[in-house]
Design a protein around this motif. Structure first.
Motif, PDB file in Angstrom:
ATOM      1  N   ALA A   1      38.137  40.927  47.230  1.00 12.26           N
ATOM      2  CA  ALA A   1      37.808  39.431  46.967  1.00 12.26           C
ATOM      3  C   ALA A   1      38.576  38.737  47.983  1.00 12.26           C
ATOM      4  O   ALA A   1      40.001  38.509  47.661  1.00 12.26           O
ATOM      5  CB  ALA A   1      38.079  38.978  45.600  1.00 12.26           C
ATOM      6  N   ASP A   2      38.049  38.185  49.109  1.00 13.37           N
ATOM      7  CA  ASP A   2      38.901  37.595  50.169  1.00 13.37           C
ATOM      8  C   ASP A   2      39.135  36.196  49.619  1.00 13.37           C
ATOM      9  O   ASP A   2      38.747  35.148  50.393  1.00 13.37           O
ATOM     10  CB  ASP A   2      38.108  37.679  51.390  1.00 13.37           C
ATOM     11  CG  ASP A   2      39.066  37.169  52.759  1.00 13.37           C
ATOM     12  OD1 ASP A   2      40.157  37.026  52.551  1.00 13.37           O
ATOM     13  OD2 ASP A   2      38.145  36.995  53.680  1.00 13.37           O
ATOM     14  N   ARG A   3      39.996  35.932  48.472  1.00 17.08           N
ATOM     15  CA  ARG A   3      39.950  34.426  48.037  1.00 17.08           C
ATOM     16  C   ARG A   3      40.844  33.681  49.172  1.00 17.08           C
ATOM     17  O   ARG A   3      40.740  32.291  49.059  1.00 17.08           O
ATOM     18  CB  ARG A   3      40.934  34.641  46.693  1.00 17.08           C
ATOM     19  CG  ARG A   3      40.021  35.225  45.681  1.00 17.08           C
ATOM     20  CD  ARG A   3      40.552  35.539  44.288  1.00 17.08           C
ATOM     21  NE  ARG A   3      40.998  34.191  43.734  1.00 17.08           N
ATOM     22  CZ  ARG A   3      40.379  33.670  42.994  1.00 17.08           C
ATOM     23  NH1 ARG A   3      38.933  33.825  42.886  1.00 17.08           N
ATOM     24  NH2 ARG A   3      40.825  32.563  42.437  1.00 17.08           N
TER      25      ARG A   3
ATOM     26  N   PRO B   1      44.441  31.427  43.625  1.00 18.49           N
ATOM     27  CA  PRO B   1      45.420  32.522  43.384  1.00 18.49           C
ATOM     28  C   PRO B   1      44.733  33.815  42.710  1.00 18.49           C
ATOM     29  O   PRO B   1      43.818  33.719  42.204  1.00 18.49           O
ATOM     30  CB  PRO B   1      46.583  31.995  42.325  1.00 18.49           C
ATOM     31  CG  PRO B   1      45.777  30.937  41.567  1.00 18.49           C
ATOM     32  CD  PRO B   1      44.668  30.559  42.548  1.00 18.49           C
ATOM     33  N   LEU B   2      45.627  34.898  42.680  1.00  9.59           N
ATOM     34  CA  LEU B   2      45.027  35.910  42.014  1.00  9.59           C
ATOM     35  C   LEU B   2      44.926  36.046  40.749  1.00  9.59           C
ATOM     36  O   LEU B   2      43.945  36.374  40.001  1.00  9.59           O
ATOM     37  CB  LEU B   2      46.032  37.085  42.225  1.00  9.59           C
ATOM     38  CG  LEU B   2      45.631  38.775  42.069  1.00  9.59           C
ATOM     39  CD1 LEU B   2      44.813  39.025  43.235  1.00  9.59           C
ATOM     40  CD2 LEU B   2      46.971  39.565  42.116  1.00  9.59           C
TER      41      LEU B   2
ATOM     42  N   VAL C   1      41.747  45.618  37.386  1.00 11.89           N
ATOM     43  CA  VAL C   1      42.948  44.981  37.653  1.00 11.89           C
ATOM     44  C   VAL C   1      43.199  44.920  39.147  1.00 11.89           C
ATOM     45  O   VAL C   1      43.111  45.594  39.950  1.00 11.89           O
ATOM     46  CB  VAL C   1      43.913  45.730  37.357  1.00 11.89           C
ATOM     47  CG1 VAL C   1      45.296  44.999  37.772  1.00 11.89           C
ATOM     48  CG2 VAL C   1      44.250  45.895  35.746  1.00 11.89           C
ATOM     49  N   PRO C   2      42.877  43.704  39.688  1.00 13.66           N
ATOM     50  CA  PRO C   2      43.094  43.386  41.049  1.00 13.66           C
ATOM     51  C   PRO C   2      44.110  43.509  41.880  1.00 13.66           C
ATOM     52  O   PRO C   2      45.346  43.097  41.148  1.00 13.66           O
ATOM     53  CB  PRO C   2      42.537  41.871  41.410  1.00 13.66           C
ATOM     54  CG  PRO C   2      42.969  41.227  40.166  1.00 13.66           C
ATOM     55  CD  PRO C   2      42.839  42.286  38.852  1.00 13.66           C
ATOM     56  N   HIS C   3      44.299  44.148  42.883  1.00 13.32           N
ATOM     57  CA  HIS C   3      45.696  44.351  43.559  1.00 13.32           C
ATOM     58  C   HIS C   3      45.851  43.496  44.872  1.00 13.32           C
ATOM     59  O   HIS C   3      44.913  43.562  45.625  1.00 13.32           O
ATOM     60  CB  HIS C   3      45.757  46.036  44.080  1.00 13.32           C
ATOM     61  CG  HIS C   3      45.479  46.937  43.248  1.00 13.32           C
ATOM     62  ND1 HIS C   3      46.517  47.156  42.310  1.00 13.32           N
ATOM     63  CD2 HIS C   3      44.438  47.517  42.684  1.00 13.32           C
ATOM     64  CE1 HIS C   3      46.298  48.260  41.332  1.00 13.32           C
ATOM     65  NE2 HIS C   3      44.841  48.396  41.619  1.00 13.32           N
ATOM     66  N   LEU C   4      46.973  42.689  45.026  1.00 11.12           N
ATOM     67  CA  LEU C   4      47.017  41.748  45.822  1.00 11.12           C
ATOM     68  C   LEU C   4      47.385  42.507  47.444  1.00 11.12           C
ATOM     69  O   LEU C   4      48.226  43.458  47.228  1.00 11.12           O
ATOM     70  CB  LEU C   4      48.170  40.950  45.683  1.00 11.12           C
ATOM     71  CG  LEU C   4      48.647  39.723  46.553  1.00 11.12           C
ATOM     72  CD1 LEU C   4      47.494  38.705  46.686  1.00 11.12           C
ATOM     73  CD2 LEU C   4      49.805  38.936  46.175  1.00 11.12           C
ATOM     74  N   VAL C   5      46.773  42.281  48.368  1.00 14.30           N
ATOM     75  CA  VAL C   5      46.963  42.737  49.684  1.00 14.30           C
ATOM     76  C   VAL C   5      47.088  41.405  50.519  1.00 14.30           C
ATOM     77  O   VAL C   5      46.643  40.323  50.517  1.00 14.30           O
ATOM     78  CB  VAL C   5      45.860  43.683  50.283  1.00 14.30           C
ATOM     79  CG1 VAL C   5      45.802  44.912  49.076  1.00 14.30           C
ATOM     80  CG2 VAL C   5      44.612  42.939  50.325  1.00 14.30           C
TER      81      VAL C   5
END
Length: 264
Positions: free
Chosen positions: A38-40, A242-243, A258-262
């Motif tokens: 998800a390229d927020r 934000p995440l 659970v999304p992981h921030l990259v």
């Protein structure tokens, strides 16, 4: 950061809309491992210039390849039509796009009046006109800006305010029908819009609404493998998106990921 995935299929878009593509892949290939980005930080793709869009798409594909994606699905109609031809030439993995099913729409239409519903950048691009010319055999196809409805999906109000969403969809369809007499078939050519399919069908039960994701499955099949059927989500973020907002949307959708921030 490493994930125990076997030749995952990468899927990405700027927002939550593309998660519908993940669900299509999971339903059709239950043992396929999936890496969803998800390229927020780049949301919304629909407001970007051609060069900005190409840069965002390239960076996202490269991120997924770095995490082991064996093939990548660009789960967004606008960049697939506008920049994928030039971007995929520089990538190390196969990239599949999502495209408006124009020929299918003309095939099922009784009146011959067809509309592609997309985001602003798609509607305004010369690439969509060239694409339609190739797919339509010279028949007229309208391109309509559905960006206001996209926001209903991205912020989750289609779930928290279904009655308000229905009113907005009803008004949208009423305006569309007044502008395009005889309209009977639409392609939902933003990956957000298929989330609103029940609202469209209630607003116009006599019309056909086509989901571009359905054409992906046979094209994707040669790239699939048997893994553990795991889906991992990675995400970028910005101050505006934000995440935490992605976590909230997953909760609203009942998705236990659970999304992981990259960083890209």
């Amino acid at each position: 950061m490493q994930f125990n995935l076997h030749k995952p299929i990468g899927v990405f878009d700027a927002g939550i809309g593309s998660y519908a593509i993940v669900e299509v892949i999971r339903r059709c290939f239950p043992q396929q491992d999936i890496l969803y980005l998800a390229d927020r930080a780049s949301f919304p793709y629909g407001a970007k210039s051609h060069s900005e869009l190409a840069d965002c798409v390239s960076a996202a594909i490269e991120t997924l390849a770095r995490f082991g994606a064996a093939a990548v699905v660009l789960a967004s109609n606008a960049p697939s039509v506008m920049v994928l031809d030039e971007v995929e030439k520089t990538q190390s993995v196969p990239v599949l796009g999502i495209y408006p099913p124009v020929a299918q729409a003309l095939g099922v239409s009784r009146s011959g009046v067809v509309a592609v519903l997309g985001v602003q950048s798609l509607v305004q691009s010369h690439e969509i006109q060239a694409y339609i010319a190739r797919e339509s055999g010279g028949r007229r196809v309208e391109v309509v800006n559905g960006s206001p409805l996209v926001q209903r999906v991205e912020d989750g109000t289609f779930l928290s305010d279904p009655s308000g969403t229905q009113r907005e969809v009803n008004d949208f369809i009423d305006r569309l029908r007044s502008e395009l007499p005889g309209l009977d078939t639409c392609t939902l050519s933003s990956t957000h819009l298929p989330w609103l399919l029940p609202f469209f069908e209630r607003a116009a039960p006599d019309m056909v609404f086509l989901d571009p994701a359905n054409a992906l499955v046979p094209r994707l099949s040669p790239h699939t493998t048997s893994g553990s059927g795991t889906t991992v989500c990675i995400a970028t973020q910005s101050e505006q998106f934000p995440l935490a907002g992605l976590r909230d949307m997953f909760e609203l959708l009942g998705v236990e990921i659970v999304p992981h921030l990259v960083e890209q």
